[in-house]
Design an enzyme around this catalytic site. Structure first.
Site, PDB file in Angstrom:
ATOM      1  N   ASN A  88      17.847 -25.008  26.910  1.00 54.49           N
ATOM      2  CA  ASN A  88      18.171 -23.667  26.454  1.00 54.49           C
ATOM      3  C   ASN A  88      19.462 -23.781  25.635  1.00 54.49           C
ATOM      4  O   ASN A  88      20.407 -24.445  26.056  1.00 54.49           O
ATOM      5  CB  ASN A  88      18.386 -22.721  27.638  1.00 54.49           C
ATOM      6  CG  ASN A  88      17.102 -22.479  28.415  1.00 54.49           C
ATOM      7  OD1 ASN A  88      16.018 -22.431  27.837  1.00 54.49           O
ATOM      8  ND2 ASN A  88      17.208 -22.340  29.726  1.00 54.49           N
ATOM      9  N   HIS A 101      22.561 -29.464  29.456  1.00 55.15           N
ATOM     10  CA  HIS A 101      21.679 -29.959  30.522  1.00 55.15           C
ATOM     11  C   HIS A 101      20.231 -29.873  30.079  1.00 55.15           C
ATOM     12  O   HIS A 101      19.858 -28.981  29.307  1.00 55.15           O
ATOM     13  CB  HIS A 101      21.882 -29.167  31.824  1.00 55.15           C
ATOM     14  CG  HIS A 101      21.771 -27.684  31.653  1.00 55.15           C
ATOM     15  ND1 HIS A 101      22.814 -26.912  31.179  1.00 55.15           N
ATOM     16  CD2 HIS A 101      20.745 -26.832  31.867  1.00 55.15           C
ATOM     17  CE1 HIS A 101      22.431 -25.659  31.114  1.00 55.15           C
ATOM     18  NE2 HIS A 101      21.166 -25.578  31.522  1.00 55.15           N
TER      19      HIS A 101
HETATM   20  P1  5GP Z   1      20.432 -22.545  31.619  1.00 56.07           P
HETATM   21  O1  5GP Z   1      19.803 -21.177  31.636  1.00 56.07           O
HETATM   22  O2  5GP Z   1      21.894 -22.522  31.318  1.00 56.07           O
HETATM   23  O3  5GP Z   1      19.667 -23.513  30.736  1.00 56.07           O
HETATM   24  O4  5GP Z   1      20.212 -23.117  33.062  1.00 56.07           O
HETATM   25  C1  5GP Z   1      21.207 -23.203  34.020  1.00 56.07           C
HETATM   26  C2  5GP Z   1      20.521 -23.507  35.325  1.00 56.07           C
HETATM   27  O5  5GP Z   1      21.489 -23.908  36.254  1.00 56.07           O
HETATM   28  C3  5GP Z   1      19.804 -22.301  35.928  1.00 56.07           C
HETATM   29  O6  5GP Z   1      18.414 -22.575  36.047  1.00 56.07           O
HETATM   30  C4  5GP Z   1      20.481 -22.093  37.279  1.00 56.07           C
HETATM   31  O7  5GP Z   1      19.573 -21.752  38.297  1.00 56.07           O
HETATM   32  C5  5GP Z   1      21.151 -23.438  37.519  1.00 56.07           C
HETATM   33  N1  5GP Z   1      22.386 -23.351  38.279  1.00 56.07           N
HETATM   34  C6  5GP Z   1      23.411 -22.486  38.057  1.00 56.07           C
HETATM   35  N2  5GP Z   1      24.416 -22.719  38.914  1.00 56.07           N
HETATM   36  C7  5GP Z   1      24.019 -23.761  39.691  1.00 56.07           C
HETATM   37  C8  5GP Z   1      24.640 -24.449  40.768  1.00 56.07           C
HETATM   38  O8  5GP Z   1      25.761 -24.155  41.179  1.00 56.07           O
HETATM   39  N3  5GP Z   1      23.930 -25.450  41.331  1.00 56.07           N
HETATM   40  C9  5GP Z   1      22.693 -25.812  40.885  1.00 56.07           C
HETATM   41  N4  5GP Z   1      22.091 -26.815  41.532  1.00 56.07           N
HETATM   42  N5  5GP Z   1      22.071 -25.174  39.876  1.00 56.07           N
HETATM   43  C10 5GP Z   1      22.739 -24.170  39.282  1.00 56.07           C
END
Ligand code: 5GP
Ligand code: ZN
Length: 110
Positions: A88, A101
Site C-alpha cells: 500500500n 512493508h
Molecule cells: P498498511 O495499511 O500501512 O499497508 O498496513 C499496515 C498493517 O500493519 C495493517 O494491516 C495493520 O493491521 C498492521 N499493524 C499495525 N500496527 C501493528 C502492530 O503493532 N503490530 C502488528 N503485528 N501489525 C500491526
C-alpha cells in the site's frame, strides 16, 4: 530508526511481537489485524516511508523482501495454493503505517 514508528520499534525488538523470521536486512511478523488466514508483514530494518521513497541504495533490500516473501509462503504452506503480495502506497493507497512493508496474504479455502 524513526522516533514514534511502531515498525521501527518492532524490528528493533522493543515490542513483544513474535518474530517469525529475521536477518540483517528485514524482519517478518504476523499482521495484528489479519485480512487472510496467513497475513504476514515483511519489513525492512531500514526506515523508508513508502515505495515512493526507495532509492538505488535500497535495491538489495527490495530484492531480499521478495526472496524472503517466497520462502515464507513455502514455510507457511501457502505457496502452492497461492497468495497475494501487496504494497500500500501513501494514504490514498491504503497505507497507514509509514514504514515500508510488504503484505503476504494467503491460505483461503477455494
Ligand atoms: P498498511 O495499511 O500501512 O499497508 O498496513 C499496515 C498493517 O500493519 C495493517 O494491516 C495493520 O493491521 C498492521 N499493524 C499495525 N500496527 C501493528 C502492530 O503493532 N503490530 C502488528 N503485528 N501489525 C500491526
Ligand atoms: Zn520505521
Amino acid at each position: 530508526m524513526e522516533k514514534g514508528c511502531i515498525f521501527c520499534d518492532i524490528v528493533n525488538g522493543r515490542t513483544s511481537t513474535e518474530i517469525l523470521y529475521q536477518n540483517d536486512m528485514l524482519v517478518v511478523f504476523r499482521d495484528i489485524h489479519p485480512h487472510a488466514p496467513v497475513h504476514l508483514l515483511i519489513v525492512p530494518r531500514k526506515h523508508v516511508r513508502s515505495a515512493n521513497d526507495i532509492t538505488e541504495a535500497d535495491r538489495a533490500i527490495l530484492s531480499e523482501m521478495f526472496m524472503v516473501a517466497k520462502d515464507m509462503a513455502h514455510a507457511q504452506a501457502v505457496a502452492r495454493s497461492g497468495y497475494k503480495l501487496l504494497f500500500n502506497v501513501e494514504r490514498g493507497g491504503g497505507q497507514v503505517i509509514f514504514h515500508l512493508h510488504l503484505h503476504l496474504m494467503g491460505g483461503w479455502k477455494r
